[in-house]
Design a protein around this motif. Structure first.
Motif, mmCIF file in Angstrom:
data_model
loop_
_atom_site.group_PDB
_atom_site.id
_atom_site.type_symbol
_atom_site.label_atom_id
_atom_site.label_comp_id
_atom_site.label_asym_id
_atom_site.label_seq_id
_atom_site.Cartn_x
_atom_site.Cartn_y
_atom_site.Cartn_z
ATOM 1 N N ALA A 138 0.830 -1.202 0.000
ATOM 2 C CA ALA A 138 0.000 0.000 0.000
ATOM 3 C C ALA A 138 0.866 1.254 0.000
ATOM 4 O O ALA A 138 0.541 2.242 -0.667
ATOM 5 C CB ALA A 138 -0.925 -0.006 1.212
ATOM 6 N N ALA A 139 1.962 1.215 0.731
ATOM 7 C CA ALA A 139 2.877 2.358 0.756
ATOM 8 C C ALA A 139 3.505 2.576 -0.618
ATOM 9 O O ALA A 139 3.593 3.710 -1.106
ATOM 10 C CB ALA A 139 3.953 2.138 1.818
ATOM 11 N N ARG A 140 3.933 1.509 -1.244
ATOM 12 C CA ARG A 140 4.514 1.633 -2.581
ATOM 13 C C ARG A 140 3.491 2.194 -3.567
ATOM 14 O O ARG A 140 3.826 3.005 -4.429
ATOM 15 C CB ARG A 140 5.035 0.278 -3.054
ATOM 16 N N GLY A 141 2.248 1.744 -3.448
ATOM 17 C CA GLY A 141 1.217 2.231 -4.343
ATOM 18 C C GLY A 141 0.963 3.721 -4.178
ATOM 19 O O GLY A 141 0.793 4.440 -5.165
ATOM 20 N N LEU A 142 0.952 4.197 -2.925
ATOM 21 C CA LEU A 142 0.731 5.617 -2.696
ATOM 22 C C LEU A 142 1.896 6.443 -3.250
ATOM 23 O O LEU A 142 1.679 7.486 -3.887
ATOM 24 C CB LEU A 142 0.570 5.888 -1.202
#
Length: 273
Positions: A138-142
């Motif tokens: 999720a962090a990478r996606g943001l």
């Protein structure tokens, strides 16, 4: 002698500067160092706690501090001044900014602000993550989404790496809610990961021949923070009473502009190219 201590307030993302003593020109560097850390983390708020300063020394102490904080206001940071003297109201009204708010106590100031605000059209993003393995993706996606929207393709890969390593470290060692904040300002992409654990990661060892163990810090047993050190221009840790904020800063290229083709490459109307 004036003393200024700097701490993080994880729940709101604020930087808290507690001032005590009496202002003197010779002690100005103390506050300058505190504000330098503010610039590194680029928080949404800077709370200046002046409740420990004697009322008759309040104005001579706060006025130079507000002059230094003026640049923070220009960067979009809201300054929360905590002081018991109502005489400060007129002083704050005269400041050339509306990003200064006055409160009688620090607890009141931190309780009245909205945690991790994201103003419209601002290059700031925030997401609260649960301490689960899926938080890393999720962090990478943001980060990927923000880099595309802000046209930061030159640092997109390194930024995703840094964010995933910091979030993975928080998931593994903190086990609390995680606040991921991104901010792009003046050719700096700042990534901040806050958790509610007081353990501070150690600086990575450049050379280590000891075998990795399951209970050793991430900086020793793995390559996580070493990769952050190589990918980021700078990084650090802000301690707080309710946890810590680990931040990293990456240097970006100048802001993307509308690039017009060279005039020599444009065929002139009515003439052969």
């Amino acid at each position: 002698m004036m003393v200024a201590t700097v701490a993080a307030h994880v729940e709101t993302g604020a930087l808290v500067i507690t001032m005590a003593g009496r202002w003197s020109v010779g002690q100005a560097y103390t506050l300058q160092r505190a504000l330098a850390r503010c610039a590194a983390h680029h928080p949404p708020y800077v709370a200046v706690d002046c409740t420990r300063i004697a009322p008759d020394k309040l104005l001579p102490t706060l006025l130079p501090a507000m002059v230094m904080l003026r640049e923070s206001c220009r960067r979009g940071v809201t300054v929360l001044v905590c002081a018991p003297a109502s005489a400060l109201t007129e002083l704050l009204r005269r400041l050339p900014t509306r990003r200064v708010r006055l409160y009688s106590r620090l607890t009141e100031a931190l309780g009245r602000v909205r945690p991790y605000p994201v103003p419209p059209r601002a290059r700031r993003a925030h997401r609260r993550l649960a301490p689960v393995p899926q938080a890393v993706s999720a962090a990478r996606g943001l980060v990927r989404e923000c880099c595309e929207r802000w046209r930061l393709t030159d640092v997109a890969d390194d930024a995703q790496l840094v964010a995933s390593e910091l979030v993975a470290n928080a998931v593994e060692h903190a086990g609390t809610d995680i606040d991921l904040t991104l901010c792009h300002h003046r050719q700096r992409l700042r990534i901040a990961v806050a958790d509610r654990h007081h353990g501070v990661p150690a600086l990575p060892r450049r050379q280590s021949t000891n075998p990795a163990g399951p209970h050793q810090p991430l900086a020793v047993r793995g390559r996580g923070l070493a990769m952050v050190t190589r990918s980021a221009a700078n990084w650090g840790v802000l301690r707080g009473t309710d946890g810590k904020i680990v931040w990293a800063s990456l240097t970006t290229s100048p802001a993307s502009r509308l690039r017009l083709p060279s005039l020599a490459a444009i065929p002139r109307a009515g003439y052969p190219a």
